[in-house]
Scaffold this active site. Structure first.
Site, PDB file in Angstrom:
ATOM      1  N   LYS A 124     -23.467  15.312 -28.237  1.00 49.38           N
ATOM      2  CA  LYS A 124     -23.734  16.617 -28.453  1.00 49.38           C
ATOM      3  C   LYS A 124     -23.695  17.635 -29.382  1.00 49.38           C
ATOM      4  CE  LYS A 124     -24.646  16.840 -23.375  1.00 49.38           C
ATOM      5  NZ  LYS A 124     -24.270  17.595 -22.075  1.00 49.38           N
ATOM      6  N   LYS A 207     -33.007   6.170 -21.031  1.00 54.18           N
ATOM      7  CA  LYS A 207     -32.808   6.791 -19.649  1.00 54.18           C
ATOM      8  C   LYS A 207     -33.690   7.923 -19.645  1.00 54.18           C
ATOM      9  CE  LYS A 207     -29.319   8.593 -17.017  1.00 54.18           C
ATOM     10  NZ  LYS A 207     -27.730   8.857 -16.546  1.00 54.18           N
ATOM     11  N   LYS A 210     -33.388  14.873 -17.644  1.00 52.06           N
ATOM     12  CA  LYS A 210     -33.945  15.937 -17.515  1.00 52.06           C
ATOM     13  C   LYS A 210     -33.733  17.081 -18.572  1.00 52.06           C
ATOM     14  CE  LYS A 210     -29.920  17.271 -14.562  1.00 52.06           C
ATOM     15  NZ  LYS A 210     -28.945  17.581 -15.829  1.00 52.06           N
TER      16      LYS A 210
END
Ligand code: TRP
Length: 343
Positions: A124, A207, A210
């Site tokens: 991140k 994966k 969202k």
């Protein structure tokens, strides 16, 4: 299946289970099949606290109006999927101030070197560029507080969160050594008997997320039947024509996994039913199965969202229940550390 061996003294007490989701976007089919669907089945077996971690989301800049809506939506989706607010404790993290208070304490017991090794932080912060918020770095301390406040035994999390659970255990053990063994229960990862790991429809090697910028990579739980059909039609499949369940065919495997997670049929049974058929058949069938599973959750979520008074009362009750439990732990921690009682 995990074996439950209650201590003599807590024969009748259920094990405490905690899990949470970041309300940073709408939930996906992956969240449902990988987590939510299992939680619904576990809700009576364990003493469950499930919450929306709104404090965690602001480690990345959020639009205030959207954050509020997504937080309501997350809780409404939990209820629509079958979590019973009378059975489990549902709440918003920011409504229970003990989370932020304990996080500060844990920040003083976790080391820079440990936080530096977190892969989620590395990923991140690399995306963030120059101005990396300190909160992104100390995110695991807040997550550890989420877990340790409730004397949690079991945390059902996916592969990507296991490192955060490891650091939670390390912090807990460290503090137990200083302040007494039973300060914190040492939590464990809970792996459900049947867990589904649903992959992106556009890149079946990663994966379903969202936060994927490509909306066609995920089925959102509020997608219309039409959107669901379109997304599955466009799902990336593999070369060849034969429908088989193998890591060499991640796109086909993912569609079979989705069907299996929804219907409960084994992957072999599903493969057998497609002998002589084509990828197109599998896609169309999967679309219908997904639409049939998501449809009722979507419609019910909208109904729940319309009833703001009900949602607010669920959140209020959840925060009261969680807060009372969290306060017991926090009080003990503060007391053992030498803070003067609040009186
Ligand atoms: N970090 C988790 C995620 O991104 C969310 C989370 C925060 C969580 N606190 C938690 C999960 C406590 C389980 C328990 O998915």
């Amino acid at each position: 299946m995990i074996q439950i061996q209650p201590k003599q003294s807590q024969k009748t007490a259920r094990k405490i289970m905690v899990s949470a989701v970041q309300p940073s976007n709408r939930l996906t089919l992956g969240n449902y099949l990988g987590a939510l669907k299992n939680w619904v089945q576990l809700q009576s077996q364990f003493d469950c606290l499930f919450f929306a971690v709104d404090l965690h989301t602001i480690t990345v800049r959020q639009d205030p109006k959207e954050l509020r809506e997504q937080t309501y939506r997350a809780i409404a989706t939990y209820i629509a999927a079958g979590l019973d607010p009378n059975e489990v404790t549902l709440f918003a993290q920011s409504h229970v101030p003990q989370h932020a208070e304990l996080a500060w304490v844990l920040n003083c017991f976790v080391y820079m070197g440990e936080l530096n090794r977190m892969t989620q932080y590395k990923d991140k912060s690399a995306k963030q560029g120059q101005n990396i918020p300190v909160g992104l770095f100390t995110y695991p301390a807040l997550m550890a507080a989420d877990i340790l406040l409730y004397q949690t035994h079991l945390v059902p999390v996916g592969e990507d969160q296991k490192q955060h659970l490891e650091i939670t255990r390390d912090i807990a053990q460290r503090m137990n050594q200083v302040y007494g063994d039973e300060l914190f229960t040492i939590p464990e990862v809970y792996t459900p008997p049947v867990g589904a790991r649903i992959m992106s429809l556009q890149d079946p090697t990663s994966k379903m997320s969202k936060s994927d910028p490509d909306p066609s990579s995920a089925v959102y739980l509020n997608d219309s039947d039409d959107q669901i059909r379109k997304k599955l039609k466009r799902a990336v499949t593999d070369s060849g024509t034969e429908i088989s369940y193998s890591p060499e065919k991640p796109g086909i495997k993912n569609l079979i996994d989705i069907q299996s997670a929804i219907t409960g049929q084994s992957t072999q049974t599903i493969v057998d039913s497609y002998v002589g058929k084509q990828y197109g058949h599998l896609k169309v069938d999967t679309a219908e199965i997904v639409a049939a599973a998501v449809g009722p959750i979507r419609d019910r979520t909208e109904e729940v969202l319309k009833d703001q008074a009900f949602l607010n009362s669920v959140l209020k009750r959840g925060a009261e229940k969680a807060g009372a439990r969290a306060e017991q732990t926090l009080k003990t921690v503060f007391d053992r550390m030498g803070f003067i009682p609040r009186g």
